[in-house]
Design an enzyme around this catalytic site. Structure first.
Site, PDB file in Angstrom:
ATOM      1  N   HIS A  98       0.829  -1.214   0.000  1.00  0.00           N
ATOM      2  CA  HIS A  98       0.000   0.000   0.000  1.00  0.00           C
ATOM      3  C   HIS A  98       0.857   1.255   0.000  1.00  0.00           C
ATOM      4  O   HIS A  98       1.968   1.281   0.543  1.00  0.00           O
ATOM      5  CB  HIS A  98      -1.010  -0.010   1.148  1.00  0.00           C
ATOM      6  CG  HIS A  98      -0.417  -0.114   2.517  1.00  0.00           C
ATOM      7  ND1 HIS A  98      -0.031   0.986   3.252  1.00  0.00           N
ATOM      8  CD2 HIS A  98      -0.174  -1.192   3.300  1.00  0.00           C
ATOM      9  CE1 HIS A  98       0.420   0.600   4.419  1.00  0.00           C
ATOM     10  NE2 HIS A  98       0.360  -0.725   4.487  1.00  0.00           N
ATOM     11  N   ASP A 136      -0.074   4.349   1.157  1.00  0.00           N
ATOM     12  CA  ASP A 136      -0.341   5.314   2.211  1.00  0.00           C
ATOM     13  C   ASP A 136       0.400   4.888   3.469  1.00  0.00           C
ATOM     14  O   ASP A 136       0.854   3.751   3.583  1.00  0.00           O
ATOM     15  CB  ASP A 136      -1.842   5.438   2.482  1.00  0.00           C
ATOM     16  CG  ASP A 136      -2.479   4.111   2.890  1.00  0.00           C
ATOM     17  OD1 ASP A 136      -1.975   3.047   2.487  1.00  0.00           O
ATOM     18  OD2 ASP A 136      -3.494   4.132   3.614  1.00  0.00           O
ATOM     19  N   ASP A 187       6.374  -0.170   6.746  1.00  0.00           N
ATOM     20  CA  ASP A 187       4.932  -0.256   6.452  1.00  0.00           C
ATOM     21  C   ASP A 187       4.505   0.959   5.637  1.00  0.00           C
ATOM     22  O   ASP A 187       4.147   1.974   6.209  1.00  0.00           O
ATOM     23  CB  ASP A 187       4.162  -0.347   7.768  1.00  0.00           C
ATOM     24  CG  ASP A 187       2.668  -0.500   7.584  1.00  0.00           C
ATOM     25  OD1 ASP A 187       2.249  -1.050   6.554  1.00  0.00           O
ATOM     26  OD2 ASP A 187       1.919  -0.054   8.470  1.00  0.00           O
ATOM     27  N   GLU A 221      -4.947   1.763   2.623  1.00  0.00           N
ATOM     28  CA  GLU A 221      -4.965   0.590   3.496  1.00  0.00           C
ATOM     29  C   GLU A 221      -5.034   0.981   4.963  1.00  0.00           C
ATOM     30  O   GLU A 221      -5.609   0.268   5.777  1.00  0.00           O
ATOM     31  CB  GLU A 221      -3.713  -0.263   3.244  1.00  0.00           C
ATOM     32  CG  GLU A 221      -3.741  -1.638   3.908  1.00  0.00           C
ATOM     33  CD  GLU A 221      -3.215  -1.651   5.326  1.00  0.00           C
ATOM     34  OE1 GLU A 221      -3.463  -2.650   6.043  1.00  0.00           O
ATOM     35  OE2 GLU A 221      -2.559  -0.669   5.753  1.00  0.00           O
ATOM     36  N   GLU A 222      -4.437   2.117   5.324  1.00  0.00           N
ATOM     37  CA  GLU A 222      -4.271   2.453   6.732  1.00  0.00           C
ATOM     38  C   GLU A 222      -5.526   3.011   7.404  1.00  0.00           C
ATOM     39  O   GLU A 222      -5.575   3.084   8.632  1.00  0.00           O
ATOM     40  CB  GLU A 222      -3.123   3.463   6.909  1.00  0.00           C
ATOM     41  CG  GLU A 222      -1.742   2.925   6.561  1.00  0.00           C
ATOM     42  CD  GLU A 222      -1.245   1.871   7.537  1.00  0.00           C
ATOM     43  OE1 GLU A 222      -2.016   1.462   8.428  1.00  0.00           O
ATOM     44  OE2 GLU A 222      -0.086   1.440   7.394  1.00  0.00           O
ATOM     45  N   HIS A 253       4.215   1.067  12.678  1.00  0.00           N
ATOM     46  CA  HIS A 253       3.396   2.177  13.170  1.00  0.00           C
ATOM     47  C   HIS A 253       4.081   2.924  14.318  1.00  0.00           C
ATOM     48  O   HIS A 253       3.439   3.668  15.050  1.00  0.00           O
ATOM     49  CB  HIS A 253       2.012   1.695  13.639  1.00  0.00           C
ATOM     50  CG  HIS A 253       1.106   1.284  12.533  1.00  0.00           C
ATOM     51  ND1 HIS A 253      -0.255   1.158  12.681  1.00  0.00           N
ATOM     52  CD2 HIS A 253       1.350   0.969  11.233  1.00  0.00           C
ATOM     53  CE1 HIS A 253      -0.810   0.770  11.546  1.00  0.00           C
ATOM     54  NE2 HIS A 253       0.163   0.653  10.648  1.00  0.00           N
TER      55      HIS A 253
END
Length: 431
Positions: free
Chosen positions: A99, A101, A131, A165-166, A404
């Site tokens: 992804h 984003d 990520d 996605e996030e 994250h």
């Protein structure tokens, strides 16, 4: 093409090319933070860099075999489907889930600039390295190598770079829309590898999750006269303790948790606590405790716990000689209500799938060992794909410890191994 010849053609990751591309992507990470309504990502900033690598090797420019499809459902928020055609109809494998984003980052909390790539030995540092912009760059390099070397493959190899996605508050942007429009249907004919987990091992299961809120009503009064109040803070703590204890009695560890190597059983825990405010010398009238529970069959049970607590509130443990949850003279009783938000279902990957066995062998050959694991975090997009009939297997080459998190980084050596795993998967599926 023989596996040995194919591996030699695809060779190892071009470190310089990978790092150069990743540097461009991390340079855009400030603009692809996903936290609406304040921060709406512009994934086409990432798409632009990927296209700059792949379009010269595409049928669009006549420079190569790659078939490129840039799909937008919202302005500046594109997805990218890249296909390297094989020779056998219906024989296919795909890498999906990279992804474009990222989650938010506050530069003042970091030890380095989150929005530019910095290098510290083997560490590649910046928001999105783990990520998932690192994976975007990694799979781009794989497709670029296929386009350059043009190996004769039986299998079609597809890469799907996705938007949004996030955060799911804006629907119809990313893979959900691609599936709805049928643009990924042919991927059901072979294994789909979701490239958005971490630590170089197959992730074979995730937990479900239901957000819950426990609203507790008491009676506001001066804290110097607590016997005239019903303290909702105390009531919420005692009630939640009973609910949690009963939950763990009714939902013990499942036997298959060991098979799937879950780190924890199903859990119910508070994560937030709020009340309307007031002075320090006021017992508030109400409060709300919020949290999540990681199984999807518990709502009826939890409602039963709450109903029984309300019916027997005077029997609940209190806190000290004047703490109480019933005021008979005023005909007042503390009260608890529970509500639930939308549930997210968990995932159990098919352990009998050819895709799973191929991923395990590739991991063991490249990394040196294979140890599949499961997490009780949620990956709802994967479950949606499973429900649509895709054979989804998941892995990733960032670091769970920095997922994250502030000071996010990945390791170049891990990404090199990830590239080798991808090559091994392609080679095995040729046999």
């Amino acid at each position: 093409m023989a596996s040995s010849t194919l591996k030699q053609a695809l060779d190892g990751l071009d470190n310089d090319s990978f790092v150069a591309l990743l540097s461009k992507l991390i340079g855009e990470s400030k603009h692809v933070q996903n936290n609406p309504p304040e921060l709406i990502p512009e994934e086409d900033r990432i798409v632009g860099h990927v296209l700059a690598s792949l379009l010269p090797l595409s049928t669009s420019t006549g420079g190569g075999p790659l078939v490129v499809n840039h799909v937008n459902y919202f302005p500046n928020r594109g997805n990218l489907i890249v296909e390297y055609p094989g020779t056998e109809p219906g024989k296919i494998l795909s890498f999906v889930g990279m992804h474009m984003d990222v989650v938010t980052a506050n530069p003042s909390d970091w030890d380095f600039d989150p929005f530019s790539l910095s290098i510290d030995g083997d560490k590649l540092r910046g928001r999105g390295t783990t990520d998932c912009l690192g994976h975007v760059a990694l799979v781009t390099e794989l497709m670029k190598r296929l386009g350059e070397t043009k190996p004769k493959l039986k299998s079609t190899v597809v890469a799907v770079f996705i938007a949004s996605e996030e955060n799911s508050s804006i629907q119809g942007v990313g893979v959900d829309a691609l599936v709805k429009d049928g643009l990924l249907n042919k991927l059901k004919q072979g294994p789909l590898f979701w490239i958005d987990t971490a630590d170089k091992q197959p992730c074979i299961g995730t937990g479900g999750m239901i957000p819950w809120k426990l609203h507790v009503t008491g009676k506001l009064f001066h804290s110097g006269l607590p016997h005239k109040a019903i303290n909702p803070l105390e009531l919420s703590m005692e009630a939640l303790k009973v609910i949690q204890l009963r939950f763990y009695e009714d939902f013990p560890p499942h036997p298959k948790e060991q098979v799937y190597a879950f780190a924890t059983p199903s859990t119910m825990k508070p994560t937030q606590w709020s009340y309307p405010g007031g002075g320090i010398n006021q017992i508030p009238a109400e409060c709300t405790v919020s949290g999540d529970v990681s199984v999807s069959v518990v709502m009826k049970k939890i409602q039963e716990y709450v109903d029984e607590l309300n019916a027997n509130i005077e029997k609940l443990d209190s806190r000290g000689p004047v703490s109480k949850y019933v005021l008979p003279d005023e005909n007042l009783r503390g009260r608890i209500t529970v509500s639930f938000d939308k549930a997210s279902s968990g995932v159990a990957c098919d352990l009998d799938s050819r895709g799973f066995h191929v991923l395990c062998k590739a991991t063991e050959d490249v990394v040196g060992h294979v140890k599949p694991y499961s997490i009780t975090g949620t990956l709802p997009l994967i479950r949606d794909l499973q429900d649509e009939g895709f054979d989804v297997q998941t892995t990733g080459y960032g670091l769970m410890a920095t997922y994250h998190a502030k000071n996010e980084y990945c390791l170049l050596s891990d990404m090199c191994q990830g590239y080798q795993v991808f090559v091994s998967i392609i080679c095995q599926l040729e046999d």
